[in-house]
Motif scaffolding. Structure first.
Motif, PDB file in Angstrom:
ATOM      1  N   ASP A 141     152.199  -8.173 -33.027  1.00 40.93           N
ATOM      2  CA  ASP A 141     153.359  -7.339 -32.693  1.00 40.93           C
ATOM      3  C   ASP A 141     153.053  -6.410 -31.520  1.00 40.93           C
ATOM      4  O   ASP A 141     153.862  -6.259 -30.610  1.00 40.93           O
ATOM      5  CB  ASP A 141     153.773  -6.467 -33.884  1.00 40.93           C
ATOM      6  CG  ASP A 141     154.428  -7.234 -35.015  1.00 40.93           C
ATOM      7  OD1 ASP A 141     154.874  -8.376 -34.787  1.00 40.93           O
ATOM      8  OD2 ASP A 141     154.491  -6.674 -36.124  1.00 40.93           O
ATOM      9  N   LYS A 142     151.899  -5.792 -31.568  1.00 36.18           N
ATOM     10  CA  LYS A 142     151.516  -4.826 -30.528  1.00 36.18           C
ATOM     11  C   LYS A 142     151.370  -5.517 -29.172  1.00 36.18           C
ATOM     12  O   LYS A 142     151.848  -5.014 -28.152  1.00 36.18           O
ATOM     13  CB  LYS A 142     150.214  -4.119 -30.922  1.00 36.18           C
ATOM     14  CG  LYS A 142     149.774  -3.039 -29.959  1.00 36.18           C
ATOM     15  CD  LYS A 142     150.700  -1.847 -29.973  1.00 36.18           C
ATOM     16  CE  LYS A 142     150.170  -0.746 -29.066  1.00 36.18           C
ATOM     17  NZ  LYS A 142     151.183   0.256 -28.795  1.00 36.18           N
ATOM     18  N   LEU A 143     150.727  -6.673 -29.151  1.00 38.95           N
ATOM     19  CA  LEU A 143     150.559  -7.405 -27.893  1.00 38.95           C
ATOM     20  C   LEU A 143     151.908  -7.819 -27.313  1.00 38.95           C
ATOM     21  O   LEU A 143     152.145  -7.688 -26.105  1.00 38.95           O
ATOM     22  CB  LEU A 143     149.672  -8.633 -28.110  1.00 38.95           C
ATOM     23  CG  LEU A 143     148.215  -8.365 -28.458  1.00 38.95           C
ATOM     24  CD1 LEU A 143     147.491  -9.673 -28.744  1.00 38.95           C
ATOM     25  CD2 LEU A 143     147.508  -7.586 -27.364  1.00 38.95           C
ATOM     26  N   LEU A 157     153.595  -6.662 -23.790  1.00 32.47           N
ATOM     27  CA  LEU A 157     154.061  -7.660 -22.828  1.00 32.47           C
ATOM     28  C   LEU A 157     155.513  -7.376 -22.446  1.00 32.47           C
ATOM     29  O   LEU A 157     155.863  -7.345 -21.263  1.00 32.47           O
ATOM     30  CB  LEU A 157     153.918  -9.061 -23.419  1.00 32.47           C
ATOM     31  CG  LEU A 157     154.311 -10.229 -22.524  1.00 32.47           C
ATOM     32  CD1 LEU A 157     153.384 -10.328 -21.316  1.00 32.47           C
ATOM     33  CD2 LEU A 157     154.280 -11.529 -23.320  1.00 32.47           C
ATOM     34  N   ALA A 158     156.344  -7.137 -23.465  1.00 31.13           N
ATOM     35  CA  ALA A 158     157.769  -6.876 -23.224  1.00 31.13           C
ATOM     36  C   ALA A 158     157.983  -5.588 -22.436  1.00 31.13           C
ATOM     37  O   ALA A 158     158.945  -5.487 -21.676  1.00 31.13           O
ATOM     38  CB  ALA A 158     158.514  -6.821 -24.551  1.00 31.13           C
ATOM     39  N   LYS A 159     157.103  -4.629 -22.601  1.00 29.86           N
ATOM     40  CA  LYS A 159     157.252  -3.357 -21.887  1.00 29.86           C
ATOM     41  C   LYS A 159     156.758  -3.435 -20.448  1.00 29.86           C
ATOM     42  O   LYS A 159     156.769  -2.437 -19.724  1.00 29.86           O
ATOM     43  CB  LYS A 159     156.518  -2.244 -22.630  1.00 29.86           C
ATOM     44  CG  LYS A 159     157.252  -1.828 -23.884  1.00 29.86           C
ATOM     45  CD  LYS A 159     156.550  -0.700 -24.588  1.00 29.86           C
ATOM     46  CE  LYS A 159     157.365  -0.263 -25.798  1.00 29.86           C
ATOM     47  NZ  LYS A 159     156.691   0.778 -26.554  1.00 29.86           N
ATOM     48  N   GLY A 160     156.292  -4.614 -20.027  1.00 31.28           N
ATOM     49  CA  GLY A 160     155.912  -4.805 -18.635  1.00 31.28           C
ATOM     50  C   GLY A 160     154.462  -4.500 -18.314  1.00 31.28           C
ATOM     51  O   GLY A 160     154.087  -4.430 -17.145  1.00 31.28           O
ATOM     52  N   LYS A 182     145.741  -6.166 -18.859  1.00 32.05           N
ATOM     53  CA  LYS A 182     145.673  -5.028 -19.784  1.00 32.05           C
ATOM     54  C   LYS A 182     146.065  -5.476 -21.198  1.00 32.05           C
ATOM     55  O   LYS A 182     145.434  -5.073 -22.183  1.00 32.05           O
ATOM     56  CB  LYS A 182     146.587  -3.890 -19.336  1.00 32.05           C
ATOM     57  CG  LYS A 182     146.171  -3.254 -18.039  1.00 32.05           C
ATOM     58  CD  LYS A 182     144.980  -2.360 -18.236  1.00 32.05           C
ATOM     59  CE  LYS A 182     144.694  -1.585 -16.968  1.00 32.05           C
ATOM     60  NZ  LYS A 182     143.528  -0.774 -17.070  1.00 32.05           N
ATOM     61  N   VAL A 183     147.118  -6.283 -21.300  1.00 28.15           N
ATOM     62  CA  VAL A 183     147.549  -6.800 -22.604  1.00 28.15           C
ATOM     63  C   VAL A 183     146.407  -7.572 -23.254  1.00 28.15           C
ATOM     64  O   VAL A 183     146.146  -7.430 -24.447  1.00 28.15           O
ATOM     65  CB  VAL A 183     148.798  -7.702 -22.477  1.00 28.15           C
ATOM     66  CG1 VAL A 183     149.153  -8.361 -23.807  1.00 28.15           C
ATOM     67  CG2 VAL A 183     149.994  -6.910 -21.943  1.00 28.15           C
ATOM     68  N   LEU A 184     145.709  -8.365 -22.462  1.00 30.50           N
ATOM     69  CA  LEU A 184     144.625  -9.209 -22.980  1.00 30.50           C
ATOM     70  C   LEU A 184     143.278  -8.496 -23.004  1.00 30.50           C
ATOM     71  O   LEU A 184     142.239  -9.130 -23.180  1.00 30.50           O
ATOM     72  CB  LEU A 184     144.517 -10.509 -22.166  1.00 30.50           C
ATOM     73  CG  LEU A 184     145.786 -11.346 -22.109  1.00 30.50           C
ATOM     74  CD1 LEU A 184     145.544 -12.623 -21.313  1.00 30.50           C
ATOM     75  CD2 LEU A 184     146.330 -11.652 -23.495  1.00 30.50           C
TER      76      LEU A 184
END
Length: 121
Positions: free
Chosen positions: A102-104, A108-111, A116-118
């Motif tokens: 969920d957090k990832l 991702l959705a927040k741009g 950084k996501v990974l």
């Protein structure tokens, strides 16, 4: 305590196939792609495209889905609040893994930049 147990059981029995379209819609609504979502899922679980599609088709529960996953060794670097919970403080291991996902997806959705996501740098 029973409430937390019920919550954890509900998450464990939910199918990934049910949740996946919602994850995809969330990222696409914010201008991200299906490929980026799959990249995030692969990073967290180790599932390639073929395995991911099979797990969706087979309607695996989150319990089955994460049992088959090879969690990324850097997953512990995922921190912060999602759905009102600090992911690093969630006691139930399965619920924590689902909240990692969920957090990832949220990041991702927040741009946020993919590296950084990974947790690459």
């Amino acid at each position: 305590m029973k409430r937390a147990y019920d919550h954890d059981q509900r998450i464990a029995s939910m199918t990934f196939a049910f949740v996946y379209p919602h994850l995809l819609a969330k990222v696409e609504k914010k201008g991200r792609t299906k490929e980026e979502l799959h990249q995030v899922i692969k990073w967290l679980t180790g599932f390639n495209e073929k395995a991911l599609q099979k797990h969706i088709k087979d309607e695996l529960t989150f319990e089955q889905f994460f049992h088959k996953a090879k969690l990324n060794p850097n997953a512990h670097l995922i921190t912060g609040v999602i759905c009102g919970y600090r992911v690093e403080e969630i006691a139930n291991p399965l619920t924590q893994k689902v909240r990692y996902l969920d957090k990832l997806v949220d990041e991702l959705a927040k741009g946020r930049k993919m590296e950084k996501v990974l947790r690459a740098g």
